[in-house]
Design a protein around this motif. Structure first.
Motif, PDB file in Angstrom:
ATOM      1  N   GLU A 296      13.642 -55.722 -52.397  1.00  0.00           N
ATOM      2  CA  GLU A 296      13.311 -57.095 -52.080  1.00  0.00           C
ATOM      3  C   GLU A 296      14.563 -57.949 -52.232  1.00  0.00           C
ATOM      4  O   GLU A 296      15.184 -57.957 -53.283  1.00  0.00           O
ATOM      5  CB  GLU A 296      12.208 -57.587 -53.014  1.00  0.00           C
ATOM      6  N   ARG A 297      14.907 -58.611 -51.146  1.00  0.00           N
ATOM      7  CA  ARG A 297      16.067 -59.499 -51.227  1.00  0.00           C
ATOM      8  C   ARG A 297      15.584 -60.921 -51.464  1.00  0.00           C
ATOM      9  O   ARG A 297      14.631 -61.370 -50.848  1.00  0.00           O
ATOM     10  CB  ARG A 297      16.874 -59.420 -49.928  1.00  0.00           C
ATOM     11  N   VAL A 298      16.284 -61.591 -52.361  1.00  0.00           N
ATOM     12  CA  VAL A 298      15.833 -62.939 -52.705  1.00  0.00           C
ATOM     13  C   VAL A 298      16.841 -63.960 -52.200  1.00  0.00           C
ATOM     14  O   VAL A 298      18.044 -63.760 -52.358  1.00  0.00           O
ATOM     15  CB  VAL A 298      15.673 -63.065 -54.237  1.00  0.00           C
TER      16      VAL A 298
ATOM     17  N   ARG B 133       2.410 -51.697 -57.603  1.00  0.00           N
ATOM     18  CA  ARG B 133       2.280 -52.877 -56.752  1.00  0.00           C
ATOM     19  C   ARG B 133       1.795 -52.524 -55.363  1.00  0.00           C
ATOM     20  O   ARG B 133       1.835 -51.374 -54.946  1.00  0.00           O
ATOM     21  CB  ARG B 133       3.629 -53.594 -56.675  1.00  0.00           C
ATOM     22  N   HIS B 222       5.378 -65.261 -53.442  1.00  0.00           N
ATOM     23  CA  HIS B 222       6.719 -64.740 -53.710  1.00  0.00           C
ATOM     24  C   HIS B 222       6.880 -64.455 -55.190  1.00  0.00           C
ATOM     25  O   HIS B 222       7.166 -65.354 -55.988  1.00  0.00           O
ATOM     26  CB  HIS B 222       7.777 -65.733 -53.245  1.00  0.00           C
ATOM     27  N   GLU B 223       6.690 -63.185 -55.522  1.00  0.00           N
ATOM     28  CA  GLU B 223       6.678 -62.820 -56.925  1.00  0.00           C
ATOM     29  C   GLU B 223       7.996 -63.140 -57.624  1.00  0.00           C
ATOM     30  O   GLU B 223       8.012 -63.684 -58.732  1.00  0.00           O
ATOM     31  CB  GLU B 223       6.369 -61.323 -57.037  1.00  0.00           C
ATOM     32  N   VAL B 224       9.098 -62.827 -56.947  1.00  0.00           N
ATOM     33  CA  VAL B 224      10.396 -63.037 -57.588  1.00  0.00           C
ATOM     34  C   VAL B 224      10.653 -64.514 -57.819  1.00  0.00           C
ATOM     35  O   VAL B 224      11.112 -64.933 -58.884  1.00  0.00           O
ATOM     36  CB  VAL B 224      11.520 -62.418 -56.723  1.00  0.00           C
ATOM     37  N   ALA B 225      10.299 -65.334 -56.808  1.00  0.00           N
ATOM     38  CA  ALA B 225      10.549 -66.769 -56.918  1.00  0.00           C
ATOM     39  C   ALA B 225       9.750 -67.369 -58.075  1.00  0.00           C
ATOM     40  O   ALA B 225      10.269 -68.156 -58.856  1.00  0.00           O
ATOM     41  CB  ALA B 225      10.174 -67.462 -55.609  1.00  0.00           C
ATOM     42  N   ARG B 227       8.567 -65.841 -60.622  1.00  0.00           N
ATOM     43  CA  ARG B 227       9.036 -65.329 -61.918  1.00  0.00           C
ATOM     44  C   ARG B 227      10.263 -66.117 -62.363  1.00  0.00           C
ATOM     45  O   ARG B 227      10.387 -66.484 -63.531  1.00  0.00           O
ATOM     46  CB  ARG B 227       9.377 -63.847 -61.792  1.00  0.00           C
ATOM     47  N   SER B 228      11.137 -66.412 -61.413  1.00  0.00           N
ATOM     48  CA  SER B 228      12.346 -67.146 -61.784  1.00  0.00           C
ATOM     49  C   SER B 228      12.026 -68.591 -62.139  1.00  0.00           C
ATOM     50  O   SER B 228      12.854 -69.303 -62.676  1.00  0.00           O
ATOM     51  CB  SER B 228      13.375 -67.092 -60.654  1.00  0.00           C
TER      52      SER B 228
END
Lengths: 298, 399
Positions: A296-298, B133, B222-225, B227-228
């Protein structure tokens, strides 16, 4: 010893069917990135078609091949006409189309051929005496055919993906459809072909499974097989063809062994036990045994 | 994701004609809300005059809707596709059944237990979501869905096994304070399901406006977003699945009280049920407040409708075709589509919205004419104008 071999062989046979249908699921996943809920029903439709052709006097092997052809066309048409238009909208919409196909195809089979149980003849003689012995266990023709079919399909797929230009294109599209299109690959054709091949392999699984299935050929034959195949595909890793084969065999053998040797759960909970083991494996390897990790690229 | 299409479609007409803004807490907003509450109560009262058969169908719709609300929490709002909610539904149903038969509980008192058990099972199933996931997680829920009927069959001295569990109607008499007799069980369950559905939907609406709700949508989008942004993704997922299981378990308890006969082999607690719940959620609109109710109505009545046109398997074919056609024309579901249409004309905004304050007088004039469709617009408020997770979280912190 005899009993053990018999159970092992039974497990391998069931596992081969799971593996074949799991291969179909993996083919679709690599093309479209979704789990095709209707894969089992595509196979069911093709198997009924083959059964009907046998009834018209066609030899069984020819009917099975015709069934595979029907499966190919059906799946390719579904990809082009039904899946691709909604795929852009959302991933979940694709899933619902597959669910719609699932109930639609199942009902269509019942509508065309009726809900009563059919007897699909086997490709090879499968009378009570048509067996040979392996370590004291009886091996019937049917079971050998499924092993051979799995081996041949796996071999052909390996050759297709590693030795031909078409296979190279398919891998490229699976990896990154946009880049593949930029280098001149006809992605539209490749996607249809991926689904078509999945349909053909599924049809083969359906035709071979029915003489072995407890329900023979009826509208409910494919659902338990489809569930097993789903588990197999996920256990192996959704995008790995080798994983699908190994996953299918593992599930078949584990189910057979649990039924045979764990009296507490016995025949009543074989699927549960198999599923719990798969979940435990997934906890250790979240992308299946051979699946590639999602970047996954952020 | 439906939110993306939301944005594309809503930005278009805004350039032509800006929608009427309805500020929360303003007088117009209150009038609209009052009219909606009146309309819903009126509809519910009209429902009591239905024939016994129709009323039981409406009850079935509402019970399914509660189960779908639970599924929607996990799948629609948080993006955890579950194929195992049939089992959570079954856990609640069997809890109610066993408590009534073996422990002589009064039916109403079994519901908290059904809810708690659903919550517990949901939590346990949610734990693997910490590592597993996407579709792989769906396999975990699939395992639950497969295991449940087998477990019921295996422990048959407890659950009645394959023969099933029969709760005779003498055990399901409405409580005495309702003044209803044993033969008015249909009416009692109709009322109970209605109140339960309303309460559960209000709870979900408020939950989705809370910090947790915003975190849930963030996990989906957006899981990463998210989380951040400091959200504990793992905790959110597990709690969501627990809550989802609790609601669906509660629905299962109601189902047991309504039907009175439980069996592991019918379509009630098998994967077929899971597929039915998923279908209902998508037809209605995943991640919308009213979606579960609309979707359940369609999935309960559509097969009946298609079977009045034709008989036998054709109705199944028509059901499949209708499903596909629905996806083609409204991939965001019926409630999702209504939301988009209504938002062109009316928008519900927080009370501190600057434009709304300026236009306060104009909204009061036009508030009345849209009342009929307002519930969806009210539901629309739980999708803030900018569906990005960072927008959402900033809005949440302002509360």
């Amino acid at each position: 010893m005899e009993l053990f071999v018999e159970r092992l062989l039974a497990g391998v046979t069931n596992g081969s069917i799971f593996a074949l249908l799991a291969l179909a699921l993996v083919m679709v996943y690599r093309s479209t990135g979704t789990l095709n809920f209707a894969q089992g029903e595509f196979a069911l439709f093709s198997a009924f078609f083959a059964w009907w052709l046998v009834g018209t006097g066609l030899p069984v092997w020819a009917a099975v091949i015709a069934g595979m052809l029907a499966g190919f066309l059906l799946c390719a048409a579904a990809e082009r006409g039904l899946i691709r238009p909604v795929q852009k909208k959302s991933e979940l919409a694709t899933l619902i189309v597959a669910l719609g196909l699932f109930s639609g195809l199942n009902a269509a089979v019942a509508l065309i051929w009726g809900t009563d149980t059919k007897v699909m003849p086997s490709i090879v003689p499968n009378g009570l005496d048509d067996y040979f012995e392996l370590f004291g266990a009886r091996v019937y023709g049917d079971t050998v055919v499924t092993w051979v079919a799995l081996a041949v399909v796996t071999l052909l797929m390996t050759v297709l993906f590693t030795k031909t230009e078409l296979g190279l294109h398919m891998r490229a599209v699976a990896d990154n459809a946009e880049s593949a299109a930029l280098t001149g690959v006809n992605t539209s054709r490749i996607l249809m072909l991926g689904w078509g091949l999945a349909g053909a392999i599924g049809a083969l699984a359906g035709s071979l499974a029915t003489p072995l299935a407890p329900e023979q050929l009826s509208v409910t034959t494919m659902f338990p097989i489809f569930i097993g195949a789903c588990a197999a595909a996920l256990l192996g890793g959704l995008d790995s063809l080798a994983g699908a084969v190994i996953g299918g065999l593992i599930i078949g053998v584990v189910e057979a062994m649990v039924t045979g040797y764990v009296p507490l759960v016995g025949g009543a909970m074989q699927q549960t036990t198999a599923m719990v083991m798969i979940v435990l494996i997934l906890v250790v390897r979240p992308n299946g045994l051979f699946g590639s990790k999602e970047l996954e690229r952020v | 994701m439906p939110t993306v299409t939301d944005r594309e479609r809503t930005t278009e007409p805004r350039t032509e004609r800006s929608p009427v803004l309805l500020a929360e807490g303003s007088r117009a907003y209150r009038i609209v809300a009052l009219v909606i509450v009146g309309a819903i109560t009126g509809l519910a009262l009209i429902g009591t005059t239905l024939s016994v058969y129709r009323m039981s169908q409406v009850t079935a719709v509402m019970i399914t809707a509660i189960a779908v609300v639970g599924l929607n929490l996990a799948t629609g709002y948080t993006g955890l596709l579950s194929i195992g909610h049939s089992a959570l539904f079954g856990v609640g149903a069997y809890a109610t059944g066993i408590l009534i038969l073996d422990y002589a509980y009064s039916p109403l008192l079994t519901l908290p237990v059904a809810t708690a058990l659903g919550f517990a099972v949901g939590l346990i199933v949610g734990v693997p979501a910490l590592r597993i996931r996407g579709l792989y997680f769906s396999l975990v829920t699939l395992a639950l869905g497969i295991a449940f009927p087998e477990i019921i069959r295996r422990f048959d001295d407890f659950t009645g096994g394959a023969a099933g569990l029969l709760i005779r109607s003498q055990f399901l008499t409405p409580p005495s304070w309702t003044g209803l007799t044993r033969f008015e069980r249909g009416l009692w369950l109709y009322g109970l399901s209605f109140v339960s559905l309303v309460v559960v939907m209000l709870l979900v609406r408020n939950l989705m406006r809370s910090r947790t709700g915003i975190a849930m949508r963030g996990v989906r989008d957006h899981e990463v977003a998210i989380r951040s942004n400091g959200v504990d993704v793992a905790r959110t997922k597990v709690i969501t699945f627990g809550l989802s299981g609790a609601i669906t378990g509660y629905a299962g308890g109601l189902f047991a009280m309504n039907v009175g006969a439980l069996s592991p082999d019918g379509g009630s607690f098998t994967l077929v049920k899971s597929i039915e719940l998923i279908t209902a959620m998508f037809i209605g609109g995943a991640g919308t407040l009213l979606g579960p109710l609309i979707g359940s109505t369609v999935t309960v009545f559509l097969p009946e409708l298609t079977s009045t046109w034709t008989t036998g398997p054709i109705s199944g074919v028509l059901f499949g075709v209708t499903l596909i056609v629905l996806v083609f024309f409204m991939p965001e579901g019926i409630a999702g589509r209504l939301q988009i249409v209504i938002r062109r004309f009316v928008r519900v905004v927080p009370s501190d919205h600057p434009v709304a304050r300026r236009r306060a007088s104009s909204t009061q004039n036009s508030g009345g004419k849209v009342t009929g469709e307002e519930p969806v617009a009210a539901g629309g408020a739980e999708h803030p104008p900018g569906p990005n997770s960072d927008d959402a979280s900033s809005e949440g912190s302002s509360r």
